[in-house]
Design an enzyme around this catalytic site. Sequence first.
Site, PDB file in Angstrom:
ATOM      1  N   TYR A 146       0.771  -1.288  -0.028  1.00 25.34           N
ATOM      2  CA  TYR A 146       0.091  -0.041  -0.008  1.00 25.34           C
ATOM      3  C   TYR A 146       0.842   1.353  -0.161  1.00 25.34           C
ATOM      4  CZ  TYR A 146      -3.668  -3.136   1.532  1.00 25.34           C
ATOM      5  OH  TYR A 146      -4.833  -4.075   1.598  1.00 25.34           O
ATOM      6  N   LYS A 168       0.966  -7.122   5.787  1.00 24.80           N
ATOM      7  CA  LYS A 168       0.722  -8.141   4.754  1.00 24.80           C
ATOM      8  C   LYS A 168       1.916  -8.331   3.849  1.00 24.80           C
ATOM      9  CE  LYS A 168      -3.930  -6.712   4.337  1.00 24.80           C
ATOM     10  NZ  LYS A 168      -4.146  -5.529   4.505  1.00 24.80           N
TER      11      LYS A 168
END
Length: 320
Positions: free
Chosen positions: A51, A80
């Site tokens: 992200y 993640k």
Amino acid sequence: MQSVKLNDGNFMPVLGLGTATVEQDLCDKAEEITVTAIEIGFRHIDSAYVYNTEEQVGKAIRRKIADGTVKREDIFYTSKLWVTFHRPDLVRPALEASLKKLQMDFVDLYLIHWPLSFKPAEDPFSSNIGDCFTPDTVDLCATWEAMEKCKDAGLTKSIGVSNFNHKQLELILNKPGLKYKPVCNQVECHVYLNQSKLLTFCKSKDIVLVAYSALGSQRICGTWLKENSPILLDDPVLGEIARKYNRTPAQVALRYQLQRGIVVLAKSFKKERIKENFQVFDFQLTPEDMKTIDSLNRDFRYTEPAHFKDHPNYPFHEEY
């Protein structure tokens, strides 16, 4: 903030702030948005290596710890593992790279972002993430063992998966010598894709379903989102139910998931919407309204990354 107990004994707040974006100007705003969310009451923050917001989110969390708003143990932070770090020798370095950006000693939850592995560049930590989409043949169970070692090392309190179908979950659950079950499966889930079969499966295995894109996805982002996608929050049935409760369609969509036993992520980069999304604990949908919202399901996915579809582990070829 209400929480759910995970199968490893840890607790996850049932409502989280999503920080995913592909727009650089919004990445730059992630710090202030996260500060705002914590001030409003959010304690569950969801991000990921890919992200490109972890540095900003980490600054925000440290700011609110420093001013006494929260303690570190009050915050539930999720990161993640990206698809180019599935090789077992890269799993811990990938988590450590996120921790360095965050300036944290541990995360509360670390997820395998997708059940797909792609070959890393020569230097996977400095290359352009979007350029690395040559399929790799890494055994998911080997990746999971490396995730378990990260938990044992104290780098993450819990481990789980994201975008896995039920067969891929079973692959992990049936792994010889399994030490830790996935605590959750984070997937796209909203009133147009209610994931009822996957939810039933996960509940039967004591795995929490976590919903992303819970309000739909309105931005068209190249190969990640389908063009001409329906605007979920404009759905007339959702609007009618919202008027009945003097609420917004977004609040009804979030409340619907909470009453199904799903942990829900609400993403917004606008202060007024973040505040609105948090106000979902003081009303209850009737069983009739829940059934009506159930009927809106059309098995529609906003997120279907085209560059993943030819991978042998692409998860969405299965019904659930």
